[in-house]
Design a protein around this motif. Sequence first.
Motif, PDB file in Angstrom:
ATOM      1  N   SER A 132       8.488   5.066  -4.151  1.00  0.00           N
ATOM      2  CA  SER A 132       8.032   4.258  -4.087  1.00  0.00           C
ATOM      3  C   SER A 132       8.307   3.202  -3.740  1.00  0.00           C
ATOM      4  CB  SER A 132       6.285   4.656  -5.152  1.00  0.00           C
ATOM      5  OG  SER A 132       6.897   4.329  -5.924  1.00  0.00           O
ATOM      6  N   MET A 133       9.968   2.846  -4.850  1.00  0.00           N
ATOM      7  CA  MET A 133      10.442   1.977  -5.435  1.00  0.00           C
ATOM      8  C   MET A 133      11.148   1.180  -4.060  1.00  0.00           C
ATOM      9  SD  MET A 133      11.581   2.047  -9.234  1.00  0.00           S
ATOM     10  CE  MET A 133      13.221   0.866  -8.425  1.00  0.00           C
ATOM     11  N   ASN A 134      11.967   2.670  -2.781  1.00  0.00           N
ATOM     12  CA  ASN A 134      12.403   2.025  -2.146  1.00  0.00           C
ATOM     13  C   ASN A 134      11.409   1.431  -0.793  1.00  0.00           C
ATOM     14  OD1 ASN A 134      14.857   2.085  -2.878  1.00  0.00           O
ATOM     15  ND2 ASN A 134      14.707   4.268  -1.795  1.00  0.00           N
ATOM     16  N   LEU A 135      10.350   2.751  -0.409  1.00  0.00           N
ATOM     17  CA  LEU A 135       9.464   2.345   0.468  1.00  0.00           C
ATOM     18  C   LEU A 135       8.811   0.432   0.177  1.00  0.00           C
ATOM     19  CD1 LEU A 135       6.987   4.731   0.403  1.00  0.00           C
ATOM     20  CD2 LEU A 135       8.442   3.648   2.303  1.00  0.00           C
ATOM     21  N   MET A 136       8.567   0.041  -1.210  1.00  0.00           N
ATOM     22  CA  MET A 136       8.094  -1.598  -1.236  1.00  0.00           C
ATOM     23  C   MET A 136       8.887  -2.897  -1.601  1.00  0.00           C
ATOM     24  SD  MET A 136       5.156  -1.575  -4.791  1.00  0.00           S
ATOM     25  CE  MET A 136       6.522  -0.384  -5.652  1.00  0.00           C
ATOM     26  N   ALA A 137       9.974  -2.534  -1.656  1.00  0.00           N
ATOM     27  CA  ALA A 137      11.957  -3.373  -1.326  1.00  0.00           C
ATOM     28  C   ALA A 137      11.666  -2.578  -0.076  1.00  0.00           C
ATOM     29  CB  ALA A 137      12.955  -2.841  -2.060  1.00  0.00           C
ATOM     30  N   THR A 138      11.473  -2.099   0.940  1.00  0.00           N
ATOM     31  CA  THR A 138      11.625  -2.684   2.191  1.00  0.00           C
ATOM     32  C   THR A 138      11.331  -3.119   3.358  1.00  0.00           C
ATOM     33  OG1 THR A 138      12.736  -0.104   2.541  1.00  0.00           O
ATOM     34  CG2 THR A 138      13.007  -1.160   4.157  1.00  0.00           C
ATOM     35  N   GLY A 139       9.665  -2.437   2.618  1.00  0.00           N
ATOM     36  CA  GLY A 139       8.593  -4.124   3.290  1.00  0.00           C
ATOM     37  C   GLY A 139       8.945  -5.243   2.295  1.00  0.00           C
ATOM     38  N   GLY A 140       9.288  -5.556   1.341  1.00  0.00           N
ATOM     39  CA  GLY A 140       9.255  -6.733   0.671  1.00  0.00           C
ATOM     40  C   GLY A 140      10.885  -7.311   1.986  1.00  0.00           C
ATOM     41  N   VAL A 141      11.786  -6.898   2.367  1.00  0.00           N
ATOM     42  CA  VAL A 141      13.005  -7.302   3.004  1.00  0.00           C
ATOM     43  C   VAL A 141      12.542  -7.748   4.040  1.00  0.00           C
ATOM     44  CG1 VAL A 141      15.148  -6.922   3.869  1.00  0.00           C
ATOM     45  CG2 VAL A 141      14.801  -6.196   1.628  1.00  0.00           C
ATOM     46  N   ILE A 142      11.589  -6.492   4.581  1.00  0.00           N
ATOM     47  CA  ILE A 142      11.218  -7.082   5.738  1.00  0.00           C
ATOM     48  C   ILE A 142      10.194  -7.866   5.464  1.00  0.00           C
ATOM     49  CG2 ILE A 142       9.872  -6.599   8.225  1.00  0.00           C
ATOM     50  CD1 ILE A 142      10.779  -3.791   7.654  1.00  0.00           C
ATOM     51  N   ALA A 143       9.484  -8.531   5.096  1.00  0.00           N
ATOM     52  CA  ALA A 143       8.592  -9.403   5.230  1.00  0.00           C
ATOM     53  C   ALA A 143       9.339 -10.309   4.605  1.00  0.00           C
ATOM     54  CB  ALA A 143       7.593  -9.581   4.032  1.00  0.00           C
ATOM     55  N   LEU A 144       9.979 -11.201   3.937  1.00  0.00           N
ATOM     56  CA  LEU A 144      11.203 -12.345   3.788  1.00  0.00           C
ATOM     57  C   LEU A 144      12.269 -12.633   5.388  1.00  0.00           C
ATOM     58  CD1 LEU A 144      12.380 -13.917   1.603  1.00  0.00           C
ATOM     59  CD2 LEU A 144      14.712 -12.029   1.201  1.00  0.00           C
ATOM     60  N   GLY A 145      13.050 -11.687   5.594  1.00  0.00           N
ATOM     61  CA  GLY A 145      13.077 -11.692   6.588  1.00  0.00           C
ATOM     62  C   GLY A 145      12.062 -12.263   8.357  1.00  0.00           C
ATOM     63  N   ILE A 146      11.142 -12.306   8.052  1.00  0.00           N
ATOM     64  CA  ILE A 146      10.273 -12.740   8.817  1.00  0.00           C
ATOM     65  C   ILE A 146       9.860 -14.110   8.039  1.00  0.00           C
ATOM     66  CG2 ILE A 146       7.666 -12.537   9.777  1.00  0.00           C
ATOM     67  CD1 ILE A 146       7.702  -9.202   8.883  1.00  0.00           C
ATOM     68  N   VAL A 147       9.769 -14.768   7.463  1.00  0.00           N
ATOM     69  CA  VAL A 147       9.070 -15.504   7.151  1.00  0.00           C
ATOM     70  C   VAL A 147      10.947 -16.642   6.917  1.00  0.00           C
ATOM     71  CG1 VAL A 147       7.505 -15.714   5.589  1.00  0.00           C
ATOM     72  CG2 VAL A 147       9.686 -15.349   4.781  1.00  0.00           C
ATOM     73  N   LEU A 148      11.778 -16.194   6.593  1.00  0.00           N
ATOM     74  CA  LEU A 148      13.383 -16.849   6.722  1.00  0.00           C
ATOM     75  C   LEU A 148      13.505 -16.763   7.465  1.00  0.00           C
ATOM     76  CD1 LEU A 148      15.132 -17.478   4.301  1.00  0.00           C
ATOM     77  CD2 LEU A 148      15.930 -15.311   4.696  1.00  0.00           C
TER      78      LEU A 148
END
Lengths: 714, 376
Positions: A132-148
């Motif tokens: 679950s931590m990896n899933l959340m982290a991956t989602g977070g990284v993708i979201a960061l990439g989207i806004v970045l």
Amino acid sequence: MTATMGDPAAGAGPVEPWDGEREPAQKPEEPSLSAGEWLGRNLFSSPVNALLTAVFSLLVLLVVRGLLNFTFSEERTWRAVKTNMRFLFTHAYPQDQYARIWVCVGAIAVLSGLSVGLLARAGRGISMKKLSMNLMATGGVIALGIVLREPSAIVDDEGVALHRDASAAVGDSFADWLDANAFTVLAVLVLANAALAVWFHLQGTYLRGGPEPRVGHGVLVLASFGVLIVQQYATGEIVRESFVDAMSDRAWWWLAAAVLAGGGAALWSGLGDARRRNTFVPAMYVFFVGAGVMVLSAWVYPWGHYGFLEGEFINEPGRTVAMTTKLPWTVMLVLLVATYELGRVLRAAGAGPRLRVPLNLLWVLTPFVLYWAVLRDPDLDWDHVLSTDLPMALFFAAFGGLVVWFLAHPRIGESGRVVAVVLVAVAALNWVAAYFGWYPMLQKARISFLLLAVVALLAHNFAGDRAQRMKLVAVWVATMAVFHWLVTLVNSPSTVDTPTDALIGGFGITLIVAVFTLLLAFPMGVLLALARTSKLPIFRVLSTVYIEVFRGVPLITVLFFFTLIFNLFLPDNMTLVDIAGATIGFALFSAAYLAENVRGGLQAVRRGQYEASDAVGFTTVQRTLFIVLPQALRVSIPPLVGQVIATFKETSLLAIVGIFDFLRIADKVISAQSEFLGVKREGLLFVSFIYWIFAYNMSKHSQRLEKRLGVGER
Amino acid sequence: MSSARLRAALVAVAIALGSCGESDRADDPLQQEATTSEAAEATTTEVTSPDIHVDRFPTDMLDEVLGRGELVCGVSGTRVIFSETQPDGSVVGVDADYCRVVAAVLFGDAGAVEFVSLTTGERFAALQSGHVDVLFRSTTWTQSRDTAVGLDFGPVIYYDGQQLLARAADGYSSSSGVADVAGAVVCALAGTTTEQNVSDAADAAGIDITLTDFDAIIENFIGGSCDIATADGSALAGRKAKQQPDDQEWVIFPATPFSKEPLAPAYPQNQSRFGDVVNWAVYATIIADEKGITQANVDSMAADPPDAEARRLLGGEGVLQNAMGLEDDAFYQAISQVGNYGEILGRHLEPAGLTRAGSINASWRDGGLIYAPPAR
């Protein structure tokens, strides 16, 4: 077998002796931290730590932003890579024969699935907490990439970015101002962080461990991230879309991020702390779900349909990928899942111990069969096969079988050695005869005879009862069958007609050369290492000279020698094709390095092990095979894998000796196609990415292997 | 010769153990006794000079190629207009088409070609060692290559010449000359004659330039590191047609190139019969161009030839092709399957924005240099 020896944990759980596995020692459990506490303890625990976090997170984000903007820029012609996908992976391999490529991929999928299902550590897999931590982290990284990522440029009907009217004033919005002063603003934010760190330090806030540091520093760090993002909405010269448009254009990516992060969060909060820690899923299932999503996206997401068919470019951006791509990959995934499950069923039925050796043999045999039987589709000359090849194979199987049967008799004694020595002499004479051209003979007969002589010499080491000898004979007959079959295939011309002189190129040739290089280099490296540590001076000196010569010469020199110069030493109408020459060069070169790695391992085997094996009456061969090498190879796994990865990457030197490998196609060929003239960086980035995926997986696999064999723990 | 057998056998082991050779039964050491007839034709390897000259074909090369049934043609594979490799691995361009012409002449099948992509560094070695039969690799015919390197050259199929590429915004136009680039940064491909040519031209014009070596000259030209890029005119035109940004205008000058680059096929030295076939394959396409025999009308022309030369050329009465060791309809096949000189050049020059008319590559009747001896 060695891993379970003297292991106190071995008795604790059900250990399968054939597996060489054991449960890792349990670490004492620490209570889970809340996110805020984790940040406070790990990122902002001291003035130096807080400042490092601020500076390096900013730097990482800058790099990531640059990479994202490069990749997704409207100036990139990714169509060049997508159109040339088949070209990059297999060069000119004909499309109507492409099923052969998929058969190869399928065979590897089946073997992988079986191996993993059957042999891999039963282990506990991945805990729900980690998942679950990896899933959340991956989602977070993708979201960061989207806004970045910077907003896309507005393009006209022909796909050309619109430029702003030169008279339009720049600097009338906050983003424009930020764009002009970004460096100053970021510097101010970092300095503010430093000032805050000093202030907190003087106040003793870090020692108290309250929430202030993480809140204070965190706000400033987030603010600097914000600058990196907002700055890009300055319109600049090129007209770009607004923030709202940019975010809504990336709806699919948001969906992916939300599903991953949401799924992870739901898992996290749905399970209590104890259940998170103690519920496990097999790692392969996680992989299957990931691969499944990728395959599914090929069916639903409009990645675009590109290609080149009969002189026409296919260019349909709004479509899903071609059926010739998504269908085979779906089949491959199904094969992988099915064989994995089959492997698990077999394992549960206790078939693991019996299937392990055949499966590993299959792995060794697969590259030969796939290349010479499947990819090359040899055109067998049946008259020759029936008149020469088959009788010869039968003769050697029968004659050699008899020899092995007699020489493996436990009470054969010295007379066995005499026979073996006579055989070796005859085999040697065969080669002398070949040297002087005394009598013609198929070379494969000479090779078979030499193999037989070697086996005869070693046979007494494997002497045993009737069943044991039957097994030896069976092994010999099988070896002869496979050897003669393969040589016959090698000697038959290929029916696959490509427009160039090479059967296959691109990533295909990269993989083929790497695999065959390692298959050749590994045994050579082990033998060289044994020779170098041998007590016999002739072996020791020869091996030392070989190793030092090859380690002292640049690889590119070796390659040039074997592709250009070596042919001049060859007799009459004989030439060594480039790829064969390059493979031999690579193999000789990496064998020297592998030998040194293995030698390191040999030296780590303690004296007592030799003495103990002598004490129980092992022969030298038995001692080396069953006592010394298993321990030596275990120790040398990390450097060995490093050498494997290096060899895999060094295959890109094929480009220099004129072979169309992966790198050369991306670098030189695609950028010279009139449709994609000068488009080079996309291909290079793609090639790096593929290389990275493979090298990273090898590295991960070696880490698992190390863990399984307990390297570094004892 | 037999002393080499052991080495042969060792390599055989290596091949058997896993190198990936595409072996041919006739060439394979593992089958030596089965191929005694080929062994009788064993070739000798002689190292005569620093320019390694391997006489691969003491027997006649034409017979060997005809016996093989496939022409192995050395091309660049990475040069627009002349030979570019398409995403399916096929090769297109003027050079590639001429490989097909020769294949059609030899075997009556323009598809009987195996293309080998060669870099500039390896092209001559590949020809000398017999790896390729003929080189259609936009190779300039020079004295040293014709003599010391040990090649023979066929008729010129394209007269190229080195020119300069500049931005119109920097004040250049197509009527500019070498003298106008005084003080500019000129980028040339490192270590080639291109570099030497431009520096000679600058000396001759009495100007100073800053010469910079680059492997990727066009990338650096676009990026602004180079004021001027220089290469053969055909290469520059192809780049201009495809890579000129929308907000820039590029110009190519001087109108008369400052170097002579006659691009011609090359084949091994002292192989007159094979050389004749290559030469006359090219001449046939030029004569067909002069007489207006095209891919489209070659059938009607063959049935009703306009004159005696055309009749001989297309395999009618008085045909001379059989004396060369070819089929009567050899040239007919080449023109019907690939086309005449003008068609071949036109279909590849046009996309690059080049025209044949008015250039030195026009027919001699239109003031160009393309001229073939008569077929009689």
